[in-house]
Design a protein around this motif. Sequence first.
Motif, short mmCIF file in Angstrom:
data_model
loop_
_atom_site.label_atom_id
_atom_site.label_comp_id
_atom_site.label_asym_id
_atom_site.label_seq_id
_atom_site.Cartn_x
_atom_site.Cartn_y
_atom_site.Cartn_z
N GLU A 101 4.07 -57.95 40.56
CA GLU A 101 3.91 -59.15 39.51
C GLU A 101 3.39 -58.06 38.37
O GLU A 101 2.36 -58.08 38.03
N ASN A 107 1.87 -61.52 34.39
CA ASN A 107 1.55 -63.04 34.80
C ASN A 107 1.99 -63.74 33.41
O ASN A 107 1.62 -65.09 33.36
N THR A 129 -0.58 -59.03 42.66
CA THR A 129 -0.72 -59.71 41.40
C THR A 129 -0.76 -58.84 40.18
O THR A 129 -1.11 -57.49 40.74
#
Length: 361
Positions: free
Chosen positions: A43, A46, A296
């Motif tokens: 990721e 975000n 993430t």
Amino acid sequence: MKLELGAARSGQAAAIDPRRYHEAADPKRPPIAERPPVCLYFEVTNRCNLLCTTCPRTYEALEPPADMTWDLFTRIVGQVPDLARAVLHGVGEPMLVKSLPAMVRHLKERGVYVLFNTNGTALSERNGRALIDARLDELRVSLDAATREKFRIVRGVDVFNRILKNIRRFRALQVREGAASPFVSLWLTGVKETIAELPAFVRLAADIGVGEVYLQRLVYFDADPVGLARPNQTLFECLEKDEAEILAEAEAEARRLGITFSASGAASEPGMSLTSTTRENPWSLCGRPWTLMYFTANGRALPCCIAPFAQHGYGNYTLGDVTSEPLDAIWNGARYQAFRTALQSDRPSRVCGSCGLRWSL
């Protein structure tokens, strides 16, 4: 919502075929994975510049806003010497990250097959040329509508025509420079609000020079659904007769125009539920916890790309933190082992139970 179908192109790493990274698991697989992951999701940010009504980040802060740092990215990559496939997206828009082409290049130098989904808003000639030069394998554009009006309903902003212009220019750049990669595809999330546009979506792809179209599943929270991410919008639990007719029309249009078309997990008969009837525990067919990891932007390890969209709160299914733990300690640590064991039982993580019941795996 951006989900993996495992599409593969030429030029991928030879050691391990990345098309098989999410193949069905042997129900007797041990809780300790026998080999490191072959696919990693990064990721890279975000952050996002849209307000999609099918995305949870529109309605809640999942983690503190962040771009994945170069140091964190390279440290993760360096811990997986046999990495075959890398997916550079999560809940944010990857092309907002200035170091994205450098990340692609770093992975390609290691022989990794690289792709990501984008909303197309930042696909300028400069960014596009940088991705071509970095040798990106696939560029998946999530457009989600065939008309400006429906796009505004799904995405919350009026930039449909701008995205089409960006894609046209990028495809023209590829043709002009003879760049075969990245391979570009167009994606539409399957919701009742837009399904009638699917045949037009196929025609639109042909018009702007895109050779593949994918209809992907909607994922939504069990409790407290948000926006269009709610049960009454999903197509794939039970396909109605008129929806099946629309799919058939889209398939016919794709054949006529020479477009590759795929509806992920579409039922073969109208009225047929996609709930598995061949196993009591359909979720146990999933092999992702033995083959891939998702990180993430802040370094949290999650089981897969579906998890953020299927249950509120990362705390429910966080399996480690790569900023403070070695990747191999996470991969076969106590949390991952417990997660794998539960996946093969009749009491999986809530994320997995919902996924296995709703999707044809």
